[in-house]
Design an enzyme around this catalytic site. Sequence first.
Site, PDB file in Angstrom:
ATOM      1  N   SER A 180      -5.127   5.105   2.373  1.00  0.00           N
ATOM      2  CA  SER A 180      -5.395   3.929   3.190  1.00  0.00           C
ATOM      3  C   SER A 180      -6.726   3.962   3.924  1.00  0.00           C
ATOM      4  O   SER A 180      -7.270   2.904   4.258  1.00  0.00           O
ATOM      5  CB  SER A 180      -4.270   3.746   4.213  1.00  0.00           C
ATOM      6  OG  SER A 180      -4.180   4.879   5.068  1.00  0.00           O
ATOM      7  N   HIS A 208      -0.529   0.621  -0.281  1.00  0.00           N
ATOM      8  CA  HIS A 208      -1.797  -0.053  -0.564  1.00  0.00           C
ATOM      9  C   HIS A 208      -2.052  -0.222  -2.060  1.00  0.00           C
ATOM     10  O   HIS A 208      -3.168  -0.582  -2.452  1.00  0.00           O
ATOM     11  CB  HIS A 208      -2.948   0.713   0.080  1.00  0.00           C
ATOM     12  CG  HIS A 208      -3.014   0.559   1.569  1.00  0.00           C
ATOM     13  ND1 HIS A 208      -3.618  -0.520   2.185  1.00  0.00           N
ATOM     14  CD2 HIS A 208      -2.524   1.333   2.562  1.00  0.00           C
ATOM     15  CE1 HIS A 208      -3.510  -0.397   3.492  1.00  0.00           C
ATOM     16  NE2 HIS A 208      -2.856   0.721   3.754  1.00  0.00           N
ATOM     17  N   LYS A 239       1.732  -5.773   3.433  1.00  0.00           N
ATOM     18  CA  LYS A 239       0.304  -5.773   3.124  1.00  0.00           C
ATOM     19  C   LYS A 239       0.022  -6.839   2.064  1.00  0.00           C
ATOM     20  O   LYS A 239      -0.075  -8.004   2.395  1.00  0.00           O
ATOM     21  CB  LYS A 239      -0.132  -4.369   2.716  1.00  0.00           C
ATOM     22  CG  LYS A 239      -0.013  -3.374   3.877  1.00  0.00           C
ATOM     23  CD  LYS A 239      -0.453  -2.004   3.519  1.00  0.00           C
ATOM     24  CE  LYS A 239      -0.495  -1.087   4.740  1.00  0.00           C
ATOM     25  NZ  LYS A 239       0.792  -0.894   5.406  1.00  0.00           N
TER      26      LYS A 239
END
Length: 392
Positions: A180, A208, A239
Amino acid sequence: MSGLDYLAEELEQLKREGRYRLPAVWESGSDVWMELNGRRVLQLSSNNYLGFANHPDLKRAAADAVYRYGAGSGSVRTIAGTLKIHDELERELAAFKGTEAALVFQSGFTTNLGVFSTLLQDGDVVISDELNHASIIDGIRLSKAARKIYRHKDMNALEDVLRASGQYRKRFIVTDGVFSMDGDIAPLPAIVELAERYDAIVCVDDAHASGVLGRNGKGSTDHFNLHGRVHIQIGTLSKAIGVVGGYAAGSQALKEVLIHKARPFLFSTSHPPSVAASCLEAIRVLRSSSELVERMWSHAHGFRKALIQAGFDTGASETPIIPIIIGDAAATMHFSSRLLEEGVFAQGIVFPTVAADKGRIRLIITAAHSQDDLDFALEALKKVGRETGLIS
């Protein structure tokens, strides 16, 4: 000094180190351009990779779910809080990730707490990349397993640990799919090959990577065509999916054990139906088209190339996460503040999130940005970079 008075000194220390900063309070919804203190600024720090946080189909799905199911679920899921929409989301997630089943938690963080505290027991060992996310670290801490750390993406170091861990009952290898803070990708094929050689279990956290890597954003397992060889895929709905939540995808047995034993699942009220419905819609949009994922990658490649040409150090980035390495904490926060004055919100990241000498501005390039947006950001970055001596 008594009670909590010592906290004032801790805050003063943060200020002396240049690390003190309270969260920005936005006056508009998550988007490319947002309102902050009455100003319109360009957002470059959001994890909203695909623009789903403001996607009309997701908003419509959330609103419809409120009118159909109500504002909340009423309970934890094992008592009275599982609605049909929760079940539909998990079925769609499992199909998306190519697994038998999936279980949704309240966040990606609580997913890692639940998975590791449940599956790792005394007599087991967990082997973790040194740059894994804090939620992985805390989940491991809650378990009774032995802990071993290997140097970042160093497969020789990983094999050394595996070779020396034959006395343990079960061996778990855990890695982020995309890291990340640096935006680099885990060497998952090599990890899987070592796990198979040494009879270890592989868990990848795709926080991610879901919505970013793989066909239509299916994640790192799909990106490397490792279906059936990665035992546990952890992900977030907070996300690229644009809403909130986390999940563990794998076998049906994994799901049922977590239902019975994972404390964050057992003792937390389930998501409001609007959350489940908008997450479900995001997965359906992803499965129907790769357009947003391809646009995000095109933007990211072009922007990183432009930054490097301008003289910025983007570290090991190979994804839409693009750090600009600065080093000193105070210098990093000053750079971030100057960018905001120029109309660009790009948060400074300093210790303890990254090493003390690795402060950086972390940029996230999304499908929702236009080329004009990125050109504006690049000019602001170059102006502040020259002004601070970071680039010439």
